[in-house]
Scaffold this motif. Structure first.
Motif, mmCIF file in Angstrom:
data_model
loop_
_atom_site.group_PDB
_atom_site.id
_atom_site.type_symbol
_atom_site.label_atom_id
_atom_site.label_comp_id
_atom_site.label_asym_id
_atom_site.label_seq_id
_atom_site.Cartn_x
_atom_site.Cartn_y
_atom_site.Cartn_z
ATOM 1 N N GLY A 1 0.786 -1.228 0.000
ATOM 2 C CA GLY A 1 0.000 0.000 0.000
ATOM 3 C C GLY A 1 0.814 1.273 0.000
ATOM 4 O O GLY A 1 0.325 2.330 -0.397
ATOM 5 N N SER B 1 2.093 3.174 2.579
ATOM 6 C CA SER B 1 1.784 4.281 3.504
ATOM 7 C C SER B 1 3.059 4.946 4.026
ATOM 8 O O SER B 1 3.063 6.153 4.298
ATOM 9 N N ASN B 2 4.121 4.181 4.161
ATOM 10 C CA ASN B 2 5.412 4.795 4.543
ATOM 11 C C ASN B 2 5.898 5.738 3.446
ATOM 12 O O ASN B 2 6.379 6.835 3.714
ATOM 13 N N HIS C 1 4.020 7.253 1.329
ATOM 14 C CA HIS C 1 3.134 8.415 1.335
ATOM 15 C C HIS C 1 3.593 9.435 2.388
ATOM 16 O O HIS C 1 3.631 10.647 2.130
ATOM 17 N N ALA C 2 3.975 8.922 3.553
ATOM 18 C CA ALA C 2 4.445 9.828 4.618
ATOM 19 C C ALA C 2 5.688 10.590 4.162
ATOM 20 O O ALA C 2 5.825 11.794 4.412
ATOM 21 N N ARG D 1 4.709 13.227 1.590
ATOM 22 C CA ARG D 1 4.083 14.395 2.250
ATOM 23 C C ARG D 1 5.152 15.256 2.914
ATOM 24 O O ARG D 1 5.129 16.490 2.792
ATOM 25 N N GLY E 1 0.485 0.978 -3.869
ATOM 26 C CA GLY E 1 1.198 2.218 -3.554
ATOM 27 C C GLY E 1 1.739 2.947 -4.772
ATOM 28 O O GLY E 1 2.119 4.123 -4.678
ATOM 29 N N TYR F 1 0.580 6.444 -5.711
ATOM 30 C CA TYR F 1 1.205 7.674 -5.200
ATOM 31 C C TYR F 1 2.175 8.279 -6.211
ATOM 32 O O TYR F 1 2.426 9.482 -6.189
ATOM 33 N N GLU G 1 -1.389 -1.690 12.426
ATOM 34 C CA GLU G 1 -1.818 -0.305 12.141
ATOM 35 C C GLU G 1 -1.175 0.670 13.121
ATOM 36 O O GLU G 1 -0.691 1.729 12.726
ATOM 37 N N LYS H 1 2.498 0.989 12.422
ATOM 38 C CA LYS H 1 2.781 1.760 11.199
ATOM 39 C C LYS H 1 2.712 3.272 11.428
ATOM 40 O O LYS H 1 3.434 4.030 10.788
ATOM 41 N N VAL H 2 1.876 3.699 12.346
ATOM 42 C CA VAL H 2 1.821 5.136 12.677
ATOM 43 C C VAL H 2 3.196 5.574 13.211
ATOM 44 O O VAL H 2 3.749 6.599 12.791
ATOM 45 N N ARG I 1 6.044 5.299 10.414
ATOM 46 C CA ARG I 1 6.064 6.394 9.419
ATOM 47 C C ARG I 1 6.803 7.617 9.963
ATOM 48 O O ARG I 1 7.644 8.203 9.277
#
Ligand code: GRF
Length: 203
Positions: free
Chosen positions: A11, A13-14, A16-17, A20, A42, A45, A167, A170-171, A174
């Motif tokens: 996906g 998400s890392n 994406h962080a 950003r 992913g 992105y 989850e 992962k917060v 990131r």
């Protein structure tokens, strides 16, 4: 400005962080390309942030070595200062690791050396651990055994499943990744080669 190639399988998400964070004018790193070993979610992105991407499908090559040779060629096109494995779910052969090390960094959803390997979150739950964590490491030729650059604890809560714990990890992961890349770019953290193993010294 530190140039990053990020390799993903999922996906992202890392990734994406990082993308950003890199929108901030004062962030000292930029993702110059995104690579994957499959049609990873992913990769969306790449389009969203207008970053070049490449896919080297593992299943299109006769063996791991020839796949990794092509992956290395694709990575090198971008002349990165640092290559990040972020949810990249393939073992990389020594030729790939040795070509990029120590500028090859991995994120891992456990507090290494606890729970190395592909099922770190599941293993932490199965072991009944009351805490796990997230780690950022330099990749070496072992399984999640390279030098630890940063890590942080995450509590395992009663009733946690693999999904809920992952989850929450992962917060933390990131934020740790964004901060670690910043520290590397600012020279606050130096990547040093893994000391040669006795086997390598002998060869
Ligand atoms: C992360 O927890 C990473 O450590 C593990 O897989 C997850 C990838 O997440 N290997 P994402 O693809 O960045 O969302």
């Amino acid at each position: 400005m530190l140039k990053l190639v990020v390799l993903i399988s999922g996906g992202g998400s890392n990734l994406h962080a990082l993308l950003r964070a890199a929108e901030g004018a004062d962030y000292p790193a930029r993702v110059v390309a995104i690579g994957s070993d499959r049609d990873a979610d992913g990769l969306a992105y790449a389009e969203q942030f207008d970053i070049p991407s490449f896919t080297v499908p593992f299943t299109s090559y006769p063996d791991r070595e020839s796949w990794a040779e092509e992956l290395l060629d694709q990575v090198r096109v971008w002349k990165p200062d640092l290559v990040l494995l972020s949810g990249f779910m393939r073992l990389l052969p020594p030729a790939f690791v040795d070509a990029l090390s120590p500028n090859l960094v991995n994120t891992h959803p456990a507090y290494l050396p606890e729970f190395p390997g592909a099922h770190a979150v599941r293993d932490a739950i199965a072991a009944g651990a009351d805490r796990s964590g997230a780690s950022i490491i330099v990749v070496d030729n072992g399984v999640d055994s390279g030098p630890i650059l940063a890590q942080e604890r995450v509590a395992v809560l009663p009733g946690d499943t693999e999904a809920t714990l992952h989850e929450r990890i992962k917060v933390v992961e990131r934020a740790l990744l964004v901060n670690t890349v910043r520290r590397i770019a600012e020279g606050d953290l130096t990547l040093s080669p893994t000391p040669p193993t006795p086997e390598r010294l002998r060869s």
